[in-house]
Motif scaffolding. Structure first.
Motif, PDB file in Angstrom:
ATOM      1  N   VAL A  48     -67.034 -21.963 -17.311  1.00 22.89           N
ATOM      2  CA  VAL A  48     -65.840 -21.129 -17.441  1.00 22.89           C
ATOM      3  C   VAL A  48     -65.467 -20.465 -16.119  1.00 22.89           C
ATOM      4  CG1 VAL A  48     -64.820 -19.163 -18.635  1.00 22.89           C
ATOM      5  CG2 VAL A  48     -66.329 -20.724 -19.881  1.00 22.89           C
ATOM      6  N   GLY A  49     -66.340 -19.602 -15.595  1.00 20.56           N
ATOM      7  CA  GLY A  49     -66.002 -18.856 -14.391  1.00 20.56           C
ATOM      8  C   GLY A  49     -66.004 -19.720 -13.145  1.00 20.56           C
ATOM      9  N   THR A  50     -65.067 -19.432 -12.226  1.00 19.43           N
ATOM     10  CA  THR A  50     -65.038 -20.164 -10.953  1.00 19.43           C
ATOM     11  C   THR A  50     -65.924 -19.504  -9.902  1.00 19.43           C
ATOM     12  OG1 THR A  50     -63.016 -18.951 -10.450  1.00 19.43           O
ATOM     13  CG2 THR A  50     -62.765 -21.187 -11.276  1.00 19.43           C
ATOM     14  N   GLY A  51     -66.140 -18.201 -10.022  1.00 19.34           N
ATOM     15  CA  GLY A  51     -67.126 -17.536  -9.182  1.00 19.34           C
ATOM     16  C   GLY A  51     -66.733 -17.241  -7.761  1.00 19.34           C
ATOM     17  N   ALA A  52     -65.551 -17.682  -7.335  1.00 18.57           N
ATOM     18  CA  ALA A  52     -65.149 -17.452  -5.941  1.00 18.57           C
ATOM     19  C   ALA A  52     -63.658 -17.700  -5.798  1.00 18.57           C
ATOM     20  CB  ALA A  52     -65.924 -18.381  -4.997  1.00 18.57           C
ATOM     21  N   SER A  53     -63.128 -17.315  -4.648  1.00 18.04           N
ATOM     22  CA  SER A  53     -61.718 -17.595  -4.362  1.00 18.04           C
ATOM     23  C   SER A  53     -61.543 -19.078  -4.050  1.00 18.04           C
ATOM     24  CB  SER A  53     -61.256 -16.756  -3.174  1.00 18.04           C
ATOM     25  OG  SER A  53     -61.918 -17.190  -2.001  1.00 18.04           O
ATOM     26  N   HIS A  54     -60.290 -19.506  -4.029  1.00 17.23           N
ATOM     27  CA  HIS A  54     -60.005 -20.915  -3.724  1.00 17.23           C
ATOM     28  C   HIS A  54     -60.538 -21.324  -2.356  1.00 17.23           C
ATOM     29  CE1 HIS A  54     -57.408 -22.310  -7.050  1.00 17.23           C
ATOM     30  NE2 HIS A  54     -56.984 -21.058  -7.121  1.00 17.23           N
ATOM     31  N   LEU A  55     -60.550 -20.407  -1.397  1.00 13.68           N
ATOM     32  CA  LEU A  55     -60.940 -20.759  -0.033  1.00 13.68           C
ATOM     33  C   LEU A  55     -62.447 -20.659   0.200  1.00 13.68           C
ATOM     34  CD1 LEU A  55     -58.038 -19.188   2.048  1.00 13.68           C
ATOM     35  CD2 LEU A  55     -58.344 -21.555   1.314  1.00 13.68           C
TER      36      LEU A  55
ATOM     37  N   ARG B 205     -52.067 -13.056   0.808  1.00 17.04           N
ATOM     38  CA  ARG B 205     -53.217 -12.241   0.416  1.00 17.04           C
ATOM     39  C   ARG B 205     -53.564 -12.362  -1.079  1.00 17.04           C
ATOM     40  NH1 ARG B 205     -54.580  -8.432   4.349  1.00 17.04           N
ATOM     41  NH2 ARG B 205     -55.247  -6.876   2.826  1.00 17.04           N
ATOM     42  N   PRO B 206     -52.588 -12.358  -2.010  1.00 17.21           N
ATOM     43  CA  PRO B 206     -52.958 -12.530  -3.411  1.00 17.21           C
ATOM     44  C   PRO B 206     -53.589 -13.898  -3.711  1.00 17.21           C
ATOM     45  CG  PRO B 206     -50.814 -11.499  -3.252  1.00 17.21           C
ATOM     46  CD  PRO B 206     -51.180 -11.963  -1.866  1.00 17.21           C
ATOM     47  N   TYR B 207     -53.363 -14.880  -2.831  1.00 17.27           N
ATOM     48  CA  TYR B 207     -54.027 -16.170  -3.000  1.00 17.27           C
ATOM     49  C   TYR B 207     -55.429 -16.135  -2.393  1.00 17.27           C
ATOM     50  CZ  TYR B 207     -55.147 -21.117  -2.692  1.00 17.27           C
ATOM     51  OH  TYR B 207     -55.772 -22.326  -2.821  1.00 17.27           O
ATOM     52  N   ILE B 208     -55.540 -15.575  -1.204  1.00 14.65           N
ATOM     53  CA  ILE B 208     -56.797 -15.611  -0.455  1.00 14.65           C
ATOM     54  C   ILE B 208     -57.855 -14.712  -1.079  1.00 14.65           C
ATOM     55  CG2 ILE B 208     -57.870 -15.061   1.770  1.00 14.65           C
ATOM     56  CD1 ILE B 208     -55.110 -15.699   3.050  1.00 14.65           C
TER      57      ILE B 208
END
Length: 401
Positions: free
Chosen positions: A86-93, A277-280
């Protein structure tokens, strides 16, 4: 010998603290008929729902194609959760960008026939992320006065000069653009206005942007999946393609899942990936949500009958709903607002519909201008002809009550 008498303690004076002030503001909202309350949905989203223990026909969801509980989306989400959790655990980058996210971006770019796509967790975050990355001090934003709150907030946070023009007033917008000496100029508009249901004059907006060296950002949250022969939204609806267009749409309405995306030129997406910033600085949304969105996109592409049925229901409502005091606003979209007027009257009208088993929200200021409180009807492909005819009969009875 001098005697000193201690003064009596002064009566404590009550200075309102922040909590007192907040309560006073809430009391004022209540007195003005502006206090909002949450309902608890106890069933799947759909045309028929269970809310606060009552079984109702719902005309207040943005699930325009009836995909929110579609078996294909449910199955895709379950399968993805089994594979990746379920959880991704980190940002896309960092390590949060999973295979399902990548596939969804590619599929959306293919659907939209645009070079590149970047996913965001929500539409609000997308608008904040796009606008604050692209413009700042010394730049200018030109915004329709009926734009969504997220566009307004993003424009303020960008620190660019903000110019708001009257709703769909092209002459006023042109005057503002002609006077501007800003380095970058960005026109922002909803493509389908969420409280009025009307469609922005996108070809004319784009023509002004081309004439005055501006860029056009469109929030197509309520058009994507619904407008256009293939559900590609407002750009397909008007047969437009331009590198000056920055296109944003959400995946929690017609697509039946959650999230949002921006589509446009490759350099635009590359720049946003590096600077937004809202993406990173946020954790990537769960991959199973992206899997569900992929299934929703596939149905948008392959199941045109849902759009056809929805547009038939829109026509039915507009052809057969005849009101005397209330005003059905002009709209060719799934959003069909009825102006009632006062806040209390709109609440009472919504209450009369609720008594008849129909859920339609009363929309009041500041969401809409003062004096234009309304019933906001949202039609879905999940509704039947009988549902809409029943709604019309109940509306006419409620108006005369």
């Amino acid at each position: 010998m001098t005697h000193f008498v201690e003064p009596a303690p002064a009566e404590p004076s009550h200075v309102p603290n922040m909590l007192d002030e907040l309560q006073a503001e809430l009391n004022q909202r209540a007195a003005q008929g502006l206090l909002r309350h949450r309902r608890v949905l106890e069933s799947a989203q759909g045309a028929r729902v269970k809310v606060d223990g009552e079984h109702l026909i719902s005309f207040c969801s943005n699930d325009y194609l009836g995909l929110a509980s579609h078996p294909d989306l449910v199955s895709a989400m379950k399968s993805a959760a089994d594979q990746v959790g379920v959880g991704t655990g980190a940002s896309h980058l960092v390590t949060g960008h999973q295979l399902m996210h990548d596939r969804l971006e590619q599929q959306l770019a293919s659907l939209m026939k645009l070079p590149a796509v970047l996913l965001f967790t929500t539409g609000y975050m997308a608008n904040l992320g796009i606008i604050t990355a692209l413009v700042g001090r010394g730049d200018a934003v030109f915004a329709d006065k009926l734009n969504h709150a997220s566009l307004n907030d993003a424009a303020v946070l960008s620190r660019a000069d903000l110019h708001r023009y009257p709703h769909n007033d092209l002459a006023a917008l042109e005057s503002l653009l002609a006077k501007s000496t800003a380095k970058r100029k960005l026109v922002i508009a909803d493509s389908v206005f969420s409280m009025d249901g009307d469609i922005a004059p996108v070809p004319a907006l784009l023509a002004l942007c081309e004439q005055y060296d501006a860029y056009l950002m469109l929030d197509d949250a309520h058009g994507f999946g619904v407008l256009g022969e293939n559900g590609r939204g407002v750009l397909e609806h008007f047969h437009l393609c331009s590198e000056r267009v920055i296109y944003m749409a959400t995946l929690g309405k017609a697509a039946g899942a959650a999230g949002a995306f921006v589509a446009g030129e490759q350099v635009l997406v590359d720049y946003l990936l590096q600077t937004s910033r809202p993406y990173i600085y946020t954790t990537a949304s769960p991959a199973p949500v992206a899997a569900a969105a992929l299934a929703g996109i596939k149905l948008i592409e392959t199941d045109s009958q849902r759009r056809q049925h929805l547009h038939a229901l829109i026509k039915l409502l507009r052809d057969e709903c005849r009101l005397q005091r209330w005003q059905l606003m002009p709209s060719d979209t799934a959003i069909q607002p009825i102006i009632v007027g006062g806040n209390e009257e709109a609440l009472a009208a919504s209450g009369r519909l609720l008594e008849a088993g129909i859920l339609v929200p009363a929309i009041r200021p500041p969401t809409v201008p003062k004096g234009t409180a309304r019933l906001r009807i949202s039609l879905s492909a999940a509704h039947t002809v009988a549902d809409v005819r029943h709604l019309i009969a109940v509306l006419q009875k409620a108006e005369s009550a």
